[in-house]
Design a protein around this motif. Structure first.
Motif, PDB file in Angstrom:
ATOM      1  N   GLN A 391       0.803  -1.217   0.000  1.00  0.00           N
ATOM      2  CA  GLN A 391       0.000   0.000   0.000  1.00  0.00           C
ATOM      3  C   GLN A 391       0.840   1.272   0.000  1.00  0.00           C
ATOM      4  O   GLN A 391       0.296   2.372  -0.002  1.00  0.00           O
ATOM      5  N   GLY A 392       2.148   1.122   0.000  1.00  0.00           N
ATOM      6  CA  GLY A 392       3.014   2.285  -0.039  1.00  0.00           C
ATOM      7  C   GLY A 392       3.083   3.046   1.267  1.00  0.00           C
ATOM      8  O   GLY A 392       3.393   4.245   1.281  1.00  0.00           O
ATOM      9  N   VAL A 393       2.820   2.371   2.374  1.00  0.00           N
ATOM     10  CA  VAL A 393       2.851   3.026   3.684  1.00  0.00           C
ATOM     11  C   VAL A 393       4.297   3.230   4.116  1.00  0.00           C
ATOM     12  O   VAL A 393       5.077   2.275   4.182  1.00  0.00           O
ATOM     13  N   ARG A 394       4.638   4.461   4.415  1.00  0.00           N
ATOM     14  CA  ARG A 394       6.022   4.774   4.778  1.00  0.00           C
ATOM     15  C   ARG A 394       6.197   5.013   6.270  1.00  0.00           C
ATOM     16  O   ARG A 394       7.304   4.888   6.791  1.00  0.00           O
ATOM     17  N   ASP A 395       5.122   5.398   6.942  1.00  0.00           N
ATOM     18  CA  ASP A 395       5.236   5.807   8.340  1.00  0.00           C
ATOM     19  C   ASP A 395       4.414   4.891   9.242  1.00  0.00           C
ATOM     20  O   ASP A 395       3.266   4.567   8.917  1.00  0.00           O
ATOM     21  N   GLY A 396       5.003   4.511  10.379  1.00  0.00           N
ATOM     22  CA  GLY A 396       4.202   3.792  11.360  1.00  0.00           C
ATOM     23  C   GLY A 396       4.922   2.667  12.061  1.00  0.00           C
ATOM     24  O   GLY A 396       6.008   2.232  11.660  1.00  0.00           O
ATOM     25  N   PHE A 397       4.299   2.188  13.129  1.00  0.00           N
ATOM     26  CA  PHE A 397       4.838   1.073  13.906  1.00  0.00           C
ATOM     27  C   PHE A 397       3.751   0.520  14.818  1.00  0.00           C
ATOM     28  O   PHE A 397       2.682   1.118  14.995  1.00  0.00           O
TER      29      PHE A 397
END
Length: 465
Positions: A391-397
């Motif tokens: 999904q092209g998610v670049r940020d998070g944890f």
């Protein structure tokens, strides 16, 4: 039949009324602003609807990285490549909020609740005066009273809103065009959410009196969000306190405490809330308020006066619609002799509706770092998650906390798109006192974001001694 009178039709009020009606009480709601309160009409529902528009704009803007070909010039496409009709957006926001209010009103009427449009005032611990909008008055005897009058935006004397250029968060839906340069004063949840929402096509400056955005949230999560804000072009002014806001025609000036002046087209003041507890007879009835004017309540929503309860933002317990609704429900359960499970703030799931979202439940990193709660911690970046990559998610944890000996999950943080949905399994684990092993053993879909929650649980497993 037990007579219950509720002052205020927000989540605390209408949820209480539905429970009371189900338990056989004669219930009257006196509401001055519209059923649903600020949560439905001017706060949660409108702001999250606006945020949904911003999210759609950002998803479209970043779709190029996923291989979507857009017929527009330029290699890098930001939100400015997409037209945003703010008048249409705000008309949709207001229509949706009004429709939700009508739906809740109809539910109350169907359940047998009497709804009076007007202002309620306590005459005594067992009577309320309803001053109706049609000019009539009615004295309502009560065996139980619930105060759920909510709160309103805090206003500073040197930054008085005018509803046009100097705005509170209840006034932004009157804008017909995107601000050229929006200055948001306040970097708490409300300020961060609106800064994120308007960052889809507006020059945004966020003024924070603290050293980081969202000072009350998990520091790792706040860092991820602040990096995302800066990457999208937001100007963040940390450790900068706004001293004064003035307007000259179509220009606003925000003077900082160090003397610097920031100039923009609009300013949004997000500097806290004030409880709606004045002039409704609380102190005359003996109800104790704290120094901030909030009603003091215990874990079953009782005030200092027998038979009078309070719920929602007017209590200042935790300003979330979900908490308000829960307070209202348990107040009626207690008042009407039903089984009651007292409010447990350690099990409350909360969410910051930014891009990405930040969801939390249970103990915090600060609790652990201060030594207040012994815990083992694991933090797993979403960059390792297959679905996130797709999904092209670049940020998070995903971050989980568990007790050292038993492995019982006592808290968690999720930073991701739709973190508000992903936090639910962690909230279930906290509420049901599940162990990390139990959380990890539940099947997750592959690929899915929830796979990272299960994987974090596996990382907390302790081998046999």
């Amino acid at each position: 039949m037990t007579r219950i009178v509720v002052l205020g039709g927000g989540p605390g009020g209408y949820e209480a009324a539905l429970v009371a009606a189900q338990l056989g009480a004669e219930i009257t709601v006196v509401d001055s602003d519209g059923i649903g309160g600020s949560a439905v009409l001017t706060d949660c529902v409108p702001s999250k609807t606006l945020i949904a528009t911003a999210e759609a704009a950002w998803n479209a803007a970043e779709s190029r990285r996923l291989g979507v070909k857009l017929r527009a010039s330029g290699e890098e496409l930001g939100p400015s490549a997409f037209g945003v009709d703010l008048s249409r957006v705000n008309n949709r926001v207001k229509a949706l909020a009004q429709a939700q209010s009508v739906d809740i009103h109809n539910r109350l009427v169907t359940a047998g609740v009497r709804v009076l449009a007007g202002r309620g005032r306590l005459l005594s611990p067992d009577a309320v005066l309803a001053e109706c909008h049609d000019g009539t008055e009615e004295e309502l005897p009560a065996d139980g009273i619930l105060v759920a009058t909510g709160a309103r935006p805090r206003v500073l004397p040197d930054a008085m809103p005018d509803g046009e250029r100097i705005l509170t968060w209840t006034q932004v839906y009157g804008l017909s065009e995107l601000p050229e340069h929006l200055i948001v004063v306040g970097s708490g949840v409300t300020g961060a959410e609106f800064a994120s929402a308007y960052n889809f096509g507006t020059n945004v400056t966020l003024v924070s009196s603290r050293d980081r955005v969202l000072p009350g949230e998990d520091a790792d999560a706040a860092s991820v969000l602040e990096n995302a804000f800066r990457r999208r072009g937001m100007n963040i002014r940390s450790q900068s306190r706004a001293k004064r806001v003035t307007r000259e025609g179509d220009v606003v000036h925000v003077e900082l405490s160090d003397g610097e002046v920031i100039t923009g087209s609009h300013v949004l003041m997000a500097v806290g809330s004030v409880p709606n507890t004045e002039y409704i007879g609380l102190e005359e009835a003996g109800v104790r308020l704290n120094s901030g004017g909030f009603v003091e309540v215990d874990r079953v929503s009782r005030t200092s006066v027998r038979g009078i309860y309070a719920a929602g933002d007017c209590t200042g317990v935790l300003m979330l619609a979900s908490v308000a609704a829960h307070q209202g429900r348990i107040a009626m359960q207690h008042a009407l002799g039903d089984a009651v499970r007292p409010l447990n703030l350690n099990a409350v799931a909360a969410n910051v509706f930014t891009e990405p979202e930040i969801a939390t439940v249970g103990v915090s990193q600060d609790d652990v770092d201060r030594g207040d709660v012994p815990a083992r911690t694991v933090m797993l970046p979403l960059g390792t998650n297959a679905r996130a990559k797709m999904q092209g998610v670049r940020d998070g944890f995903v971050k989980l906390f568990c007790l050292p000996g038993t492995g019982i999950i006592i808290g968690g943080v999720v930073v991701a798109p739709r973190a508000s949905e992903l936090i639910f399994p962690v909230a279930l684990a906290v509420d049901a006192q599940l162990s990390a092993d139990q959380l990890a053993h539940a099947f997750t879909v592959y690929p899915s974001m929830t796979g990272s929650i299960a994987e974090a649980g596996r990382l907390l497993h302790l081998p046999p001694a």
